[in-house]
Motif scaffolding. Structure first.
Motif, PDB file in Angstrom:
ATOM      1  N   ILE A  42     123.863 113.696  83.300  1.00 41.93           N
ATOM      2  CA  ILE A  42     125.176 113.059  83.816  1.00 41.93           C
ATOM      3  C   ILE A  42     125.233 111.876  83.158  1.00 41.93           C
ATOM      4  CG2 ILE A  42     126.429 112.313  85.549  1.00 41.93           C
ATOM      5  CD1 ILE A  42     126.054 115.509  85.480  1.00 41.93           C
ATOM      6  N   ASN A  43     124.025 111.175  82.928  1.00 44.12           N
ATOM      7  CA  ASN A  43     124.176 109.803  82.167  1.00 44.12           C
ATOM      8  C   ASN A  43     124.582 109.964  80.744  1.00 44.12           C
ATOM      9  OD1 ASN A  43     122.159 110.113  84.520  1.00 44.12           O
ATOM     10  ND2 ASN A  43     121.389 108.143  83.830  1.00 44.12           N
ATOM     11  N   LEU A  44     124.099 110.745  79.986  1.00 49.54           N
ATOM     12  CA  LEU A  44     124.595 110.915  78.818  1.00 49.54           C
ATOM     13  C   LEU A  44     125.869 111.278  78.665  1.00 49.54           C
ATOM     14  CD1 LEU A  44     123.336 110.592  75.712  1.00 49.54           C
ATOM     15  CD2 LEU A  44     122.994 113.279  75.874  1.00 49.54           C
ATOM     16  N   ALA A  45     126.368 112.069  79.495  1.00 47.35           N
ATOM     17  CA  ALA A  45     127.683 112.578  79.695  1.00 47.35           C
ATOM     18  C   ALA A  45     128.652 111.441  79.812  1.00 47.35           C
ATOM     19  CB  ALA A  45     128.065 113.560  80.641  1.00 47.35           C
ATOM     20  N   MET A  46     128.340 110.295  80.668  1.00 47.12           N
ATOM     21  CA  MET A  46     129.078 109.312  80.824  1.00 47.12           C
ATOM     22  C   MET A  46     129.325 108.360  79.788  1.00 47.12           C
ATOM     23  SD  MET A  46     130.370 109.560  83.990  1.00 47.12           S
ATOM     24  CE  MET A  46     130.753 107.762  84.465  1.00 47.12           C
ATOM     25  N   VAL A  47     128.093 108.142  79.119  1.00 52.95           N
ATOM     26  CA  VAL A  47     128.057 107.309  77.813  1.00 52.95           C
ATOM     27  C   VAL A  47     128.895 107.873  76.720  1.00 52.95           C
ATOM     28  CG1 VAL A  47     126.447 106.580  75.893  1.00 52.95           C
ATOM     29  CG2 VAL A  47     125.893 105.880  78.040  1.00 52.95           C
ATOM     30  N   GLU A  48     128.753 109.246  76.601  1.00 55.32           N
ATOM     31  CA  GLU A  48     129.550 110.002  75.676  1.00 55.32           C
ATOM     32  C   GLU A  48     131.080 109.949  75.934  1.00 55.32           C
ATOM     33  OE1 GLU A  48     129.434 114.291  73.543  1.00 55.32           O
ATOM     34  OE2 GLU A  48     128.870 114.284  75.529  1.00 55.32           O
ATOM     35  N   ALA A  49     131.585 109.835  76.965  1.00 52.83           N
ATOM     36  CA  ALA A  49     132.740 109.615  77.500  1.00 52.83           C
ATOM     37  C   ALA A  49     133.464 108.350  77.476  1.00 52.83           C
ATOM     38  CB  ALA A  49     133.002 110.350  78.856  1.00 52.83           C
ATOM     39  N   GLY A  50     132.487 107.334  77.010  1.00 52.76           N
ATOM     40  CA  GLY A  50     132.817 105.960  77.186  1.00 52.76           C
ATOM     41  C   GLY A  50     132.840 105.316  78.440  1.00 52.76           C
ATOM     42  N   LYS A  51     132.360 105.835  79.181  1.00 54.15           N
ATOM     43  CA  LYS A  51     132.337 105.359  80.823  1.00 54.15           C
ATOM     44  C   LYS A  51     131.133 104.396  81.184  1.00 54.15           C
ATOM     45  CE  LYS A  51     136.531 106.830  81.011  1.00 54.15           C
ATOM     46  NZ  LYS A  51     137.405 106.060  80.499  1.00 54.15           N
ATOM     47  N   ALA A  52     130.261 104.615  80.330  1.00 51.23           N
ATOM     48  CA  ALA A  52     129.075 103.919  80.691  1.00 51.23           C
ATOM     49  C   ALA A  52     128.252 103.208  79.458  1.00 51.23           C
ATOM     50  CB  ALA A  52     127.997 104.883  81.426  1.00 51.23           C
ATOM     51  N   ALA A  53     127.783 102.289  79.648  1.00 50.34           N
ATOM     52  CA  ALA A  53     127.226 101.550  78.458  1.00 50.34           C
ATOM     53  C   ALA A  53     125.558 101.621  78.572  1.00 50.34           C
ATOM     54  CB  ALA A  53     127.378 100.052  78.400  1.00 50.34           C
ATOM     55  N   VAL A  54     124.870 101.825  77.560  1.00 56.57           N
ATOM     56  CA  VAL A  54     123.391 101.814  77.504  1.00 56.57           C
ATOM     57  C   VAL A  54     122.838 100.463  77.695  1.00 56.57           C
ATOM     58  CG1 VAL A  54     121.336 102.580  76.127  1.00 56.57           C
ATOM     59  CG2 VAL A  54     123.632 103.730  75.628  1.00 56.57           C
ATOM     60  N   TYR A  55     122.043 100.641  78.782  1.00 58.62           N
ATOM     61  CA  TYR A  55     121.400  99.296  78.996  1.00 58.62           C
ATOM     62  C   TYR A  55     119.993  98.889  78.442  1.00 58.62           C
ATOM     63  CZ  TYR A  55     120.294  95.388  82.385  1.00 58.62           C
ATOM     64  OH  TYR A  55     120.055  94.099  83.002  1.00 58.62           O
ATOM     65  N   PRO A  56     119.808  98.300  77.575  1.00 55.85           N
ATOM     66  CA  PRO A  56     118.478  98.337  76.722  1.00 55.85           C
ATOM     67  C   PRO A  56     117.236  97.987  77.567  1.00 55.85           C
ATOM     68  CG  PRO A  56     120.130  96.734  75.725  1.00 55.85           C
ATOM     69  CD  PRO A  56     120.724  97.452  76.712  1.00 55.85           C
ATOM     70  N   ASP A  57     117.301  97.300  78.366  1.00 55.38           N
ATOM     71  CA  ASP A  57     116.285  96.839  79.298  1.00 55.38           C
ATOM     72  C   ASP A  57     115.508  98.045  79.984  1.00 55.38           C
ATOM     73  OD1 ASP A  57     116.809  94.323  78.598  1.00 55.38           O
ATOM     74  OD2 ASP A  57     117.121  93.664  80.730  1.00 55.38           O
ATOM     75  N   TYR A  58     116.483  99.281  80.171  1.00 53.31           N
ATOM     76  CA  TYR A  58     115.760 100.270  80.918  1.00 53.31           C
ATOM     77  C   TYR A  58     115.788 101.754  79.953  1.00 53.31           C
ATOM     78  CZ  TYR A  58     116.001  97.481  85.192  1.00 53.31           C
ATOM     79  OH  TYR A  58     115.770  96.256  85.876  1.00 53.31           O
ATOM     80  N   CYS A  59     116.507 101.608  78.802  1.00 54.35           N
ATOM     81  CA  CYS A  59     116.762 102.852  78.313  1.00 54.35           C
ATOM     82  C   CYS A  59     115.994 102.803  76.745  1.00 54.35           C
ATOM     83  CB  CYS A  59     118.366 103.194  77.679  1.00 54.35           C
ATOM     84  SG  CYS A  59     118.354 104.678  76.811  1.00 54.35           S
ATOM     85  N   LYS A  60     115.164 103.402  76.679  1.00 58.69           N
ATOM     86  CA  LYS A  60     114.176 103.633  75.462  1.00 58.69           C
ATOM     87  C   LYS A  60     114.511 104.800  74.461  1.00 58.69           C
ATOM     88  CE  LYS A  60     112.230  99.719  76.722  1.00 58.69           C
ATOM     89  NZ  LYS A  60     113.471  98.761  76.868  1.00 58.69           N
ATOM     90  N   ASN A  61     115.704 105.651  74.876  1.00 58.92           N
ATOM     91  CA  ASN A  61     115.770 106.981  74.259  1.00 58.92           C
ATOM     92  C   ASN A  61     116.915 106.741  73.009  1.00 58.92           C
ATOM     93  OD1 ASN A  61     116.663 109.517  73.780  1.00 58.92           O
ATOM     94  ND2 ASN A  61     116.485 110.197  75.919  1.00 58.92           N
ATOM     95  N   PRO A  62     116.401 106.911  71.921  1.00 55.94           N
ATOM     96  CA  PRO A  62     117.379 106.827  70.772  1.00 55.94           C
ATOM     97  C   PRO A  62     118.522 107.620  70.926  1.00 55.94           C
ATOM     98  CG  PRO A  62     115.278 107.693  70.221  1.00 55.94           C
ATOM     99  CD  PRO A  62     115.198 107.443  71.553  1.00 55.94           C
ATOM    100  N   ARG A  63     118.445 108.792  71.547  1.00 59.66           N
ATOM    101  CA  ARG A  63     119.656 109.741  71.770  1.00 59.66           C
ATOM    102  C   ARG A  63     120.879 108.802  72.378  1.00 59.66           C
ATOM    103  NH1 ARG A  63     120.040 115.268  75.055  1.00 59.66           N
ATOM    104  NH2 ARG A  63     121.991 115.898  74.373  1.00 59.66           N
ATOM    105  N   TYR A  64     120.333 107.911  73.241  1.00 60.49           N
ATOM    106  CA  TYR A  64     121.583 107.223  73.978  1.00 60.49           C
ATOM    107  C   TYR A  64     122.258 106.312  72.940  1.00 60.49           C
ATOM    108  CZ  TYR A  64     120.665 109.097  78.704  1.00 60.49           C
ATOM    109  OH  TYR A  64     120.697 109.881  79.862  1.00 60.49           O
ATOM    110  N   TYR A  65     121.620 105.751  72.181  1.00 57.25           N
ATOM    111  CA  TYR A  65     122.193 104.914  71.457  1.00 57.25           C
ATOM    112  C   TYR A  65     122.758 105.423  70.220  1.00 57.25           C
ATOM    113  CZ  TYR A  65     118.967 101.470  73.690  1.00 57.25           C
ATOM    114  OH  TYR A  65     118.467 100.874  74.490  1.00 57.25           O
ATOM    115  N   ALA A  66     122.407 106.596  69.968  1.00 52.62           N
ATOM    116  CA  ALA A  66     123.082 107.425  69.073  1.00 52.62           C
ATOM    117  C   ALA A  66     124.490 107.997  69.485  1.00 52.62           C
ATOM    118  CB  ALA A  66     122.497 108.464  68.312  1.00 52.62           C
ATOM    119  N   THR A  67     124.348 108.252  70.603  1.00 47.22           N
ATOM    120  CA  THR A  67     125.733 108.694  71.313  1.00 47.22           C
ATOM    121  C   THR A  67     126.710 107.839  71.576  1.00 47.22           C
ATOM    122  OG1 THR A  67     124.281 110.525  72.461  1.00 47.22           O
ATOM    123  CG2 THR A  67     126.518 109.931  73.392  1.00 47.22           C
TER     124      THR A  67
END
Length: 100
Positions: A42-67
């Motif tokens: 669900i987190n990734l779907a929200m980022v993909e839809a532009g409704k959530a930003a990736v928070y670098p302090d807690y996210c180390k998964n490169p897939r989120y940044y690419a999305t």
């Protein structure tokens, strides 16, 4: 309905298959994690839809940044980074003193 809820509603989530994978805790002791509906993040779907930003302090998964980069590149008027009045992500915006 807030725009982020419309994204979640369109995912047709099945409550019986929801799960939370805890990753960390924030400074207030709240769980920071990833929510899944079966195999769908669900987190990734929200980022993909532009409704959530990736928070670098807690996210180390490169897939989120690419999305997020992909979503920004194809931004549409309903996505947060297409709004020129939003000059910084929420975690930085909160640090800016409120103007009265």
């Amino acid at each position: 309905m807030p725009q982020c809820l419309s994204v979640i509603a369109n995912l047709e989530i099945t409550p019986a298959t929801l799960s939370l994978v805890a990753k960390d805790r924030d400074r207030y002791g709240r769980i920071v994690g990833e929510v899944f509906d079966g195999p769908t993040s669900i987190n990734l779907a929200m980022v993909e839809a532009g409704k959530a930003a990736v928070y670098p302090d807690y996210c180390k998964n490169p897939r989120y940044y690419a999305t997020e980069r992909s979503a920004r590149a194809g931004h549409q008027s309903h996505q947060p980074w297409s709004d020129r009045t939003l000059i910084s992500p929420p975690w930085k915006q909160r640090r800016i003193p409120a103007q009265v």
